[in-house]
Design a protein around this motif. Structure first.
Motif, PDB file in Angstrom:
ATOM      1  N   TRP A 185      26.132  10.434   0.686  1.00  0.00           N
ATOM      2  CA  TRP A 185      26.439  10.056  -0.706  1.00  0.00           C
ATOM      3  C   TRP A 185      27.840  10.542  -1.081  1.00  0.00           C
ATOM      4  O   TRP A 185      28.606   9.832  -1.731  1.00  0.00           O
ATOM      5  CB  TRP A 185      25.422  10.653  -1.691  1.00  0.00           C
ATOM      6  CG  TRP A 185      24.027  10.124  -1.543  1.00  0.00           C
ATOM      7  CD1 TRP A 185      23.649   8.936  -0.966  1.00  0.00           C
ATOM      8  CD2 TRP A 185      22.809  10.756  -1.975  1.00  0.00           C
ATOM      9  NE1 TRP A 185      22.279   8.810  -1.009  1.00  0.00           N
ATOM     10  CE2 TRP A 185      21.742   9.894  -1.626  1.00  0.00           C
ATOM     11  CE3 TRP A 185      22.520  11.963  -2.624  1.00  0.00           C
ATOM     12  CZ2 TRP A 185      20.405  10.213  -1.900  1.00  0.00           C
ATOM     13  CZ3 TRP A 185      21.193  12.283  -2.908  1.00  0.00           C
ATOM     14  CH2 TRP A 185      20.137  11.409  -2.545  1.00  0.00           C
TER      15      TRP A 185
ATOM     16  N   ASN B 286      21.070   8.182  10.676  1.00  0.00           N
ATOM     17  CA  ASN B 286      20.119   7.341   9.936  1.00  0.00           C
ATOM     18  C   ASN B 286      20.470   7.261   8.463  1.00  0.00           C
ATOM     19  O   ASN B 286      20.424   6.195   7.863  1.00  0.00           O
ATOM     20  CB  ASN B 286      18.719   7.955  10.026  1.00  0.00           C
ATOM     21  CG  ASN B 286      17.934   7.356  11.160  1.00  0.00           C
ATOM     22  OD1 ASN B 286      18.089   6.191  11.486  1.00  0.00           O
ATOM     23  ND2 ASN B 286      17.104   8.169  11.778  1.00  0.00           N
ATOM     24  N   ASN B 287      20.770   8.424   7.889  1.00  0.00           N
ATOM     25  CA  ASN B 287      21.079   8.456   6.460  1.00  0.00           C
ATOM     26  C   ASN B 287      22.253   7.545   6.120  1.00  0.00           C
ATOM     27  O   ASN B 287      22.266   6.905   5.066  1.00  0.00           O
ATOM     28  CB  ASN B 287      21.392   9.889   6.013  1.00  0.00           C
ATOM     29  CG  ASN B 287      20.141  10.752   5.900  1.00  0.00           C
ATOM     30  OD1 ASN B 287      19.027  10.235   5.852  1.00  0.00           O
ATOM     31  ND2 ASN B 287      20.323  12.076   5.857  1.00  0.00           N
TER      32      ASN B 287
ATOM     33  N   LYS C 183      21.280   3.937   5.789  1.00  0.00           N
ATOM     34  CA  LYS C 183      20.456   3.618   4.615  1.00  0.00           C
ATOM     35  C   LYS C 183      21.310   3.499   3.357  1.00  0.00           C
ATOM     36  O   LYS C 183      20.808   3.209   2.277  1.00  0.00           O
ATOM     37  CB  LYS C 183      19.400   4.709   4.345  1.00  0.00           C
ATOM     38  CG  LYS C 183      18.624   5.172   5.543  1.00  0.00           C
ATOM     39  CD  LYS C 183      17.515   4.240   5.913  1.00  0.00           C
ATOM     40  CE  LYS C 183      16.815   4.766   7.155  1.00  0.00           C
ATOM     41  NZ  LYS C 183      15.877   3.836   7.721  1.00  0.00           N
ATOM     42  N   ASN C 184      22.595   3.791   3.497  1.00  0.00           N
ATOM     43  CA  ASN C 184      23.458   3.823   2.325  1.00  0.00           C
ATOM     44  C   ASN C 184      24.679   2.912   2.449  1.00  0.00           C
ATOM     45  O   ASN C 184      25.615   3.017   1.677  1.00  0.00           O
ATOM     46  CB  ASN C 184      23.936   5.260   2.062  1.00  0.00           C
ATOM     47  CG  ASN C 184      22.814   6.116   1.492  1.00  0.00           C
ATOM     48  OD1 ASN C 184      22.509   6.044   0.315  1.00  0.00           O
ATOM     49  ND2 ASN C 184      22.164   6.895   2.348  1.00  0.00           N
TER      50      ASN C 184
ATOM     51  N   GLY D 223      15.936  11.903   5.533  1.00  0.00           N
ATOM     52  CA  GLY D 223      16.811  11.885   4.368  1.00  0.00           C
ATOM     53  C   GLY D 223      16.068  11.388   3.140  1.00  0.00           C
ATOM     54  O   GLY D 223      14.895  11.000   3.226  1.00  0.00           O
ATOM     55  N   THR D 224      16.743  11.402   2.005  1.00  0.00           N
ATOM     56  CA  THR D 224      16.085  11.051   0.749  1.00  0.00           C
ATOM     57  C   THR D 224      15.674   9.577   0.689  1.00  0.00           C
ATOM     58  O   THR D 224      14.629   9.243   0.130  1.00  0.00           O
ATOM     59  CB  THR D 224      17.002  11.428  -0.425  1.00  0.00           C
ATOM     60  OG1 THR D 224      17.188  12.851  -0.397  1.00  0.00           O
ATOM     61  CG2 THR D 224      16.396  11.045  -1.757  1.00  0.00           C
ATOM     62  N   SER D 225      16.481   8.682   1.284  1.00  0.00           N
ATOM     63  CA  SER D 225      16.084   7.263   1.315  1.00  0.00           C
ATOM     64  C   SER D 225      14.782   7.109   2.078  1.00  0.00           C
ATOM     65  O   SER D 225      13.914   6.314   1.712  1.00  0.00           O
ATOM     66  CB  SER D 225      17.169   6.413   1.981  1.00  0.00           C
ATOM     67  OG  SER D 225      18.329   6.414   1.196  1.00  0.00           O
ATOM     68  N   GLU D 226      14.648   7.889   3.162  1.00  0.00           N
ATOM     69  CA  GLU D 226      13.408   7.828   3.939  1.00  0.00           C
ATOM     70  C   GLU D 226      12.251   8.484   3.179  1.00  0.00           C
ATOM     71  O   GLU D 226      11.109   8.039   3.293  1.00  0.00           O
ATOM     72  CB  GLU D 226      13.611   8.492   5.309  1.00  0.00           C
ATOM     73  CG  GLU D 226      14.525   7.668   6.217  1.00  0.00           C
ATOM     74  CD  GLU D 226      14.892   8.365   7.525  1.00  0.00           C
ATOM     75  OE1 GLU D 226      14.826   7.722   8.571  1.00  0.00           O
ATOM     76  OE2 GLU D 226      15.257   9.559   7.491  1.00  0.00           O
TER      77      GLU D 226
ATOM     78  N   ARG E 289      15.457  16.229  16.508  1.00  0.00           N
ATOM     79  CA  ARG E 289      14.790  16.109  15.206  1.00  0.00           C
ATOM     80  C   ARG E 289      13.429  16.773  15.238  1.00  0.00           C
ATOM     81  O   ARG E 289      12.953  17.261  14.230  1.00  0.00           O
ATOM     82  CB  ARG E 289      14.573  14.634  14.868  1.00  0.00           C
ATOM     83  CG  ARG E 289      15.747  13.989  14.249  1.00  0.00           C
ATOM     84  CD  ARG E 289      15.412  12.553  13.935  1.00  0.00           C
ATOM     85  NE  ARG E 289      14.977  12.414  12.560  1.00  0.00           N
ATOM     86  CZ  ARG E 289      14.818  11.242  11.966  1.00  0.00           C
ATOM     87  NH1 ARG E 289      15.032  10.131  12.630  1.00  0.00           N
ATOM     88  NH2 ARG E 289      14.453  11.177  10.705  1.00  0.00           N
TER      89      ARG E 289
END
Lengths: 194, 472
Positions: A88, A109-110, A113-114, B146-149, B230
């Motif tokens: 972010w 991954n994060n 997603k953004n 993460g937060t989206s997940e 992970r």
């Protein structure tokens, strides 16, 4: 999220390995409850001194990198904490693409997603980009459709990204909506497994 | 004959909701743990899209990262307070069970999951926190997201995951006296590096792993993420079963016995093939101390801090130079000569009852060095209460330690428990990154025993050769 297909931008080179998400955004900025406004805190402890003044010895503060949108860094970028505040913050600061030889899994991954494109190139290719961007203002184009990075001086490199993430990024899809098209299967699984 | 499988493959296959060639699998999530820092934006996303939490009964929330560990009733930091109140409001709105700051079940999310028996073998477990790997100690497939997940799991109880590669970390032989699970995992990361586990799920195997208590196994699996993995896990055995017996969220009686058999059957089959394997000999491992700014920068307590001449290439030279400068070290000095100003015993790595018991044995009858400020932060309300029942709090308090309430505390210094700039801390936590325990703070990761000994001596000392004269 905003789709990303082809992006041309100014490269910012950060020639360090193992940059962890604590460096990308320190913990004191994780208390906000919105997704917005984290860009001002990106690399905070490197960009600012203890009085909150911009540090001249940190390259991101140099005039030649203002307006950058492509971050090039060393291996294992984004290791450590899972905080999505890191992508972010990078995005809010203006980065749309990151290029590195390798990433930590959660951070990678994060990003996807953004709407941030994480590109993996070889150590040598990354070093070339870093050298070029340290020498002068340097622009490259990143094309997700054909999975290539190139400049107008003859540099060209291919990268890989799995089809699923590529589709998501190209289209800017809401992943939850995609998953909910499998609602029937989720319910079935729940009935079978309690 | 059936092809032998690893526990990782067994759990994976049991949780596939949707499989399509060339795409990630859609995996079902059995348990979703939630905390205040990485969830507000996820709940907000649900609200914006008019979505519900699909399975509140498979979701459990607590407050840990931000909470004060002293004077709980007055939260001075308004922003922290808002974050905690937001979690409370979100849990009420979406029907998610919450152990809030005053709840007897409150604690660090990775301490209370196992304590309550929510964590069980064979489960898929996620949390918006990278140390979710901790729960792998029980033979669960547990990883940080993460937060989206987080939002995705709240809405769908599933997650898209590329099938990971498997990595066997085999620990041969036995750990010596005074050498702990923490030293083992630090030595593993020191030997193989901070990214050798990237793209893999680790299974820890071997005699030294089997010998570990559940607390020790949690310490090892906890730091899998510091090796890039992970998730890290250990096949369930009798130690696992006995730990879970009688826990609140596991069944009793015959049902438990049957479940226990199912759990043990999850263990990796004889002859199963991993994508990769590395080995380390436990008996060669000494107590470890980190000297630099990532967990791979660690050395035995008997060693000297590296110098730039120890670098193998230019980039490593720069890395060592930067780390030494940040840490305020010359390079070449014995690590045992390095003096500390702070000691932190706590965090999801080392704040369980067994950790506090062992540290208290070192402390018993001694005083904290006058140059040191030392704090103990139990991992949960329940750990704290049990320790007080056993008189462990008094041992620490009499020695001059501060005895606090449960939370993440000085591991990441989101609350008031901060190491001041330029000062040095012997810490039982998991990350020695720049600024982790406070801007400009210098962190050395160690075991609880090593932290306790350092508190008394004022510098690092090999707990195996500890002779601290008891004051008369």
């Amino acid at each position: 999220m905003e789709p990303i297909r082809k992006h041309e931008g100014l490269v910012y080179p950060l020639n360090r390995a193992n940059i962890d998400t604590d460096q990308i955004i320190p913990k004191q900025f994780l208390k906000r409850i919105s997704r917005q406004g984290f860009g001002q805190f990106v690399f905070y402890n490197w960009r600012f001194d203890s009085k909150g003044e911009l540090r001249n010895d940190f390259s991101l503060n140099q005039p030649k990198y203002q307006g950058t949108s492509i971050l090039v860094a060393g291996e294992n970028f984004g290791c450590g904490s899972s905080r999505e505040h890191a992508p972010w913050a990078l995005q809010d600061y203006g980065f749309r693409v990151i290029i590195a030889p390798s990433y930590a899994d959660i951070f990678y991954n994060n990003c996807t997603k953004n709407g941030i494109l994480p590109v993996k190139l070889t150590e040598e290719e990354v070093q070339t980009l870093i050298n070029n961007a340290e020498a002068d203002q340097y622009h490259v184009t990143v094309d997700l459709e054909v999975k290539k990075v190139y400049d107008n001086q003859g540099f060209e490199a291919s990268f890989d990204l799995d089809d699923y993430k590529r589709e998501m990024l190209l289209n800017g899809w809401d992943e939850i909506a995609v998953t909910l098209t499998h609602e029937g299967k989720i319910s079935q699984f729940e009935q079978a497994n309690g | 004959m059936r092809k032998p499988k690893t526990i990782i493959e067994k759990i994976w296959e049991k949780h596939i909701v949707h499989h399509e060639e060339g795409k990630p699998d859609l995996l079902y999530i059995d348990l979703h743990l939630v905390h205040e820092v990485t969830s507000p934006q996820a709940f907000e996303g649900l609200r914006i899209n008019n979505r519900k939490v699909r399975r509140p009964d498979r979701t459990f929330a607590t407050m840990d990262h931000n909470v004060p560990t002293i004077h709980r009733n007055v939260i001075k930091d308004e922003v922290s307070k808002t974050q905690m109140e937001t979690l409370k409001a979100n849990c009420e709105e979406f029907g998610v069970p919450l152990a809030d700051i005053h709840h007897p079940d409150q604690g660090i999310v990775h301490v209370i999951g196992p304590e309550l028996g929510l964590t069980q073998p064979g489960k898929t477990i996620v949390c918006g926190d990278s140390h979710t790997s901790t729960h792998g100690a029980f033979g669960a497939l547990a990883f940080g997201i993460g937060t989206s997940e987080v939002e995705h799991v709240l809405a769908t109880q599933t997650i898209w995951q590329q099938k990971p590669k498997t990595l066997n970390v085999k620990v041969n032989g036995k750990l010596g006296t005074g050498v702990t699970a923490k030293d083992l995992i630090l030595a593993i990361i020191g030997k193989f590096g901070v990214k050798f586990g990237t793209g893999y799920v680790i299974e820890y195997t071997g005699e030294a792993i089997r010998d570990l208590s559940m607390e020790g196994r949690m310490t090892v699996c906890n730091m899998s993420i510091e090796a890039g993995a992970r998730a890290g896990l250990i096949s369930p055995d009798d130690t696992t079963v006995e730990f879970l017996r009688g826990k609140r969220h596991v069944p009793n009686g015959q049902e438990f016995e049957q479940l226990a058999e199912e759990w043990k059957a999850l263990a990796t089959d004889e002859g199963a093939i991993y994508d990769e394997q590395v080995e380390i000999d436990a008996d060669e491992i000494e107590p470890q101390v980190t000297w630099g700014t990532n967990p791979g920068m660690c050395i035995p307590v008997s060693a000297n801090v590296p110098t730039v001449d120890d670098a193998n290439h230019d980039n490593e030279r720069e890395e060592i130079t930067r780390a030494l400068e940040y840490m305020g070290l010359e390079g070449g000095e014995p690590i045992s000569s390095v003096e500390i100003e702070h000691v932190f015993i706590g965090s999801c790595t080392n704040s369980r009852l067994a950790d506090l018991r062992r540290a208290s044995e070192i402390v018993k009858g001694h005083k904290v060095n006058p140059n040191v400020r030392a704090i103990v932060v139990p991992g949960s309300h329940s750990v704290k209460a049990q320790a007080e029942k056993e008189g462990i709090d008094l041992i620490f308090k009499n020695a001059g330690f501060e005895w606090r309430d449960a939370g993440c505390s000085m591991c990441l210094a989101m609350n008031d428990d901060v190491v001041p700039e330029g000062e040095r801390c012997a810490s039982t936590s998991n990350r020695n990154f720049e600024g982790r325990q406070g801007t400009g703070a210098r962190t050395h990761l160690v075991s609880p025993e090593m932290a306790a000994a350092a508190a008394i001596k004022g510098h690092f000392v090999d707990v195996r050769h500890l002779s601290i004269p008891t004051p008369s």
